[in-house]
Design a protein around this motif. Structure first.
Motif, short mmCIF file in Angstrom:
data_model
loop_
_atom_site.label_atom_id
_atom_site.label_comp_id
_atom_site.label_asym_id
_atom_site.label_seq_id
_atom_site.Cartn_x
_atom_site.Cartn_y
_atom_site.Cartn_z
N GLU A 1 33.00 13.67 66.91
CA GLU A 1 31.74 13.02 67.24
C GLU A 1 31.90 12.14 68.48
O GLU A 1 32.86 11.40 68.61
N TYR A 2 30.93 12.25 69.36
CA TYR A 2 30.96 11.44 70.59
C TYR A 2 29.55 11.12 71.02
O TYR A 2 28.59 11.80 70.64
N CYS A 3 29.42 10.08 71.82
CA CYS A 3 28.12 9.66 72.33
C CYS A 3 27.88 10.33 73.68
O CYS A 3 28.71 10.22 74.59
N THR A 4 26.76 11.01 73.83
CA THR A 4 26.43 11.66 75.10
C THR A 4 25.89 10.67 76.12
O THR A 4 25.74 11.01 77.29
N ASN A 5 25.54 9.47 75.66
CA ASN A 5 24.89 8.43 76.47
C ASN A 5 23.45 8.78 76.82
O ASN A 5 22.80 8.06 77.58
N LEU A 6 22.94 9.89 76.29
CA LEU A 6 21.56 10.28 76.56
C LEU A 6 20.61 9.65 75.56
O LEU A 6 20.99 9.35 74.43
N ASN A 7 19.36 9.46 75.99
CA ASN A 7 18.33 8.94 75.11
C ASN A 7 17.44 10.05 74.54
O ASN A 7 16.77 9.85 73.54
N ARG A 8 17.43 11.20 75.21
CA ARG A 8 16.59 12.33 74.80
C ARG A 8 17.47 13.52 74.42
O ARG A 8 18.56 13.69 74.96
N TYR A 9 16.95 14.33 73.51
CA TYR A 9 17.63 15.59 73.24
C TYR A 9 17.54 16.47 74.51
O TYR A 9 16.46 16.58 75.10
N PRO A 10 18.64 17.06 74.92
CA PRO A 10 18.63 17.85 76.16
C PRO A 10 18.08 19.26 75.96
O PRO A 10 18.58 20.23 76.54
N ILE A 11 17.07 19.37 75.13
CA ILE A 11 16.48 20.67 74.78
C ILE A 11 14.99 20.62 75.08
O ILE A 11 14.27 19.76 74.55
N SER A 12 14.53 21.53 75.94
CA SER A 12 13.12 21.61 76.30
C SER A 12 12.55 22.88 75.68
O SER A 12 13.07 23.97 75.91
N LEU A 13 11.47 22.72 74.92
CA LEU A 13 10.91 23.81 74.13
C LEU A 13 9.54 24.20 74.66
O LEU A 13 8.67 23.35 74.87
N PHE A 14 9.36 25.51 74.90
CA PHE A 14 8.03 26.05 75.25
C PHE A 14 7.56 26.91 74.09
O PHE A 14 8.22 27.89 73.72
N SER A 15 6.43 26.55 73.50
CA SER A 15 5.88 27.29 72.37
C SER A 15 4.70 28.13 72.83
O SER A 15 3.75 27.59 73.43
N TRP A 16 4.74 29.42 72.54
CA TRP A 16 3.67 30.32 73.00
C TRP A 16 2.39 30.11 72.19
O TRP A 16 1.32 29.94 72.74
#
Length: 472
Positions: free
Chosen positions: A258-273
């Motif tokens: 386990e480690y901290c990515t230092n990110l505040n957002r999930y690095p996943i962008s979702l496009f829903s049709w």
């Protein structure tokens, strides 16, 4: 809570949910959808290869039409520090400030003031497109949207590649199939509100051991879980104290602790049709177009088969009266010995089924109605009686609603990608010069992330021809 055993239990639970979606489950249905989109539409039918199998690919036509119509909207991303805006009237001043910055004449106060925040907003907006071009993001976005048409969802995954920028590290992106991404709460439609996300991938045994060694885990015991010698790697992302944490495991071993990515957002962008209520996994249009596609293929194949055999009918020969070799060549003379009845019964042609003119009209109507009901045939309005204004307005409105819904999803998708990039810049970049390409040419802005980590940004996708608004 994040041991290999526990993570695999979560993975199996989420996988079972995907298996329960629809009549066939998400995995099998997506395989079928891909086959139909790319033209493999007779798979598993068990028909002889000698029979003509027509593929009139309506599904691909619908998809390419809608995807093309969606991507033709040339949106431009504008990044702004929340509470700070810049307008057309201020652009000349900003360009002058950028020019001074490019000449090394910029002077920063101890903390960022409004002018610096405004300048930073413009710089990061320009840098977004520098990054956009470097990552060939246009191709990845197109691929993700095509995935969403086929499977219902398209995903762009952003990650940190430590080997870029001469070892300083930088952003990298890849398109992930929805089959490999598992959202912790399937009823939560917003990515950022997910309790956790699991990304699955298959890697070789050697890759798993090298990755583990890279992060200080040596002599770990990993056995391949499939006959291909590969192992299933699960990377779990979750939030703790506002930061995204991560851990990577196989079924029985930790590959990265386990480690901290230092990110505040999930690095996943979702496009829903086509979003479903209370479910983050969306539907694909293809699933509901397949019955029409099968009917069209079958009807056209039967028609082609009939036409072929009308011109080249099957010949049957009485072997008792015709003893010589027979071919189907035109004008062949066949010797027949015996009575007139023997001659009359020696050769017979099999008549194929006859199709009326109305059959062809019915097939054409089925194709047109399939395209029109999918909103992929904008000429449908022209086919309605000019006097039937109610029908014209209803069809026009339904197509506009569908197009507007997709356009809003597309805008949100672009904005989400931009905010993920900002998150990486503010939390992973540190102090470095970043390349900007604007009206002043190419120059470097002295970026120091420590000055901006407490700032909040928003992203707005604006059509290229639109002017920057005075306010939001």
């Amino acid at each position: 809570m994040n041991t290999p055993t526990e993570i695999f239990k979560e993975y199996e639970r989420l996988r079972n949910f995907k298996l329960s979606l629809g009549e066939k489950g998400i995995y099998e249905q997506n395989i079928i959808n891909r086959r139909f989109f790319y033209g493999d539409q007779w798979y598993g039918a068990g028909l002889s290869s000698e029979r003509p199998l027509v593929r009139h690919n309506v599904i691909k036509r619908v998809g390419e039409y809608k995807i093309g119509r969606l991507l033709k909207d040339d949106y431009r991303i504008k990044l702004c520090v929340k509470g700070i805006n810049y307008t057309n009237k201020q652009l000349s001043d900003l360009n002058l400030a950028c020019k001074n910055a490019s000449n090394g004449e910029i002077e920063f106060l101890k903390t960022a003031d409004e002018n610096e925040k405004r300048l930073l907003s413009k710089v990061l907006t320009d840098y977004f497109y520098v990054t956009f071009d470097r990552l060939k993001l246009s191709e990845k976005i197109t691929s993700a949207i095509k995935n969403s048409f086929i499977t219902g969802s398209g995903i762009i995954y952003t990650y940190w590649d430590p080997f870029l920028e001469d070892g300083s590290g930088d952003i990298a992106c890849e398109v992930l199939p929805i089959e490999n991404v598992y959202f912790g709460d399937e009823k939560e439609e917003t990515v950022e509100k997910q309790p956790f996300i699991i990304v699955a991938s298959r890697i070789t045994l050697q890759e798993a051991k090298e990755t583990a060694a890279k992060y200080g885990l040596k002599d770990i015991r990993i056995a391949p879980d499939y006959n291909d010698g590969k192992v299933l790697l699960l990377t779990k992302l979750y939030k703790q104290n506002g930061k995204v944490m991560a851990v990577s495991v196989t079924e029985k071993a930790v590959i990265r602790k386990e480690y901290c990515t230092n990110l505040n957002r999930y690095p996943i962008s979702l496009f829903s049709w086509d979003k479903k209520e209370d479910c983050i996994y969306s539907d694909s249009e293809i699933t509901y177009l397949i019955p029409n596609q099968i009917a069209i293929n079958r009807l056209l194949s039967a028609n082609v088969w009939s036409t072929m055999y009308m011109g080249m009918p099957i010949m049957t020969v009485n072997g008792d009266t015709v003893t010589e070799d027979i071919t189907n060549d035109p004008g062949q003379i066949i010797r027949v010995y015996g009575t007139n009845e023997d001659v009359a019964g020696a050769v017979h042609y099999v008549s194929p089924p006859d199709f009326s003119n109305g059959f062809n009209i019915s097939v054409a109507n089925l194709i047109d109605s399939t395209l029109e009901s999918s909103g992929a045939n904008m000429t449908a309005i022209d086919k309605i009686s000019a006097g039937n204004t109610t029908a014209v307005e209803a069809l026009n409105d339904s197509q506009k609603i569908s197009a507007l819904s997709l356009s809003l999803s597309y805008k949100g998708f672009l904005e989400d990608i931009a905010l993920v990039f900002v998150d990486f810049w503010l939390n992973k970049y540190g102090k470095r010069d970043i390349l900007v390409n604007d009206d002043n040419g190419c120059w470097h802005f002295p970026f120091d992330a420590s000055r901006y980590t407490n700032l909040s940004f928003y992203a707005k996708a604006i059509l290229k021809e639109e002017k920057l608004s005075e306010s939001h």
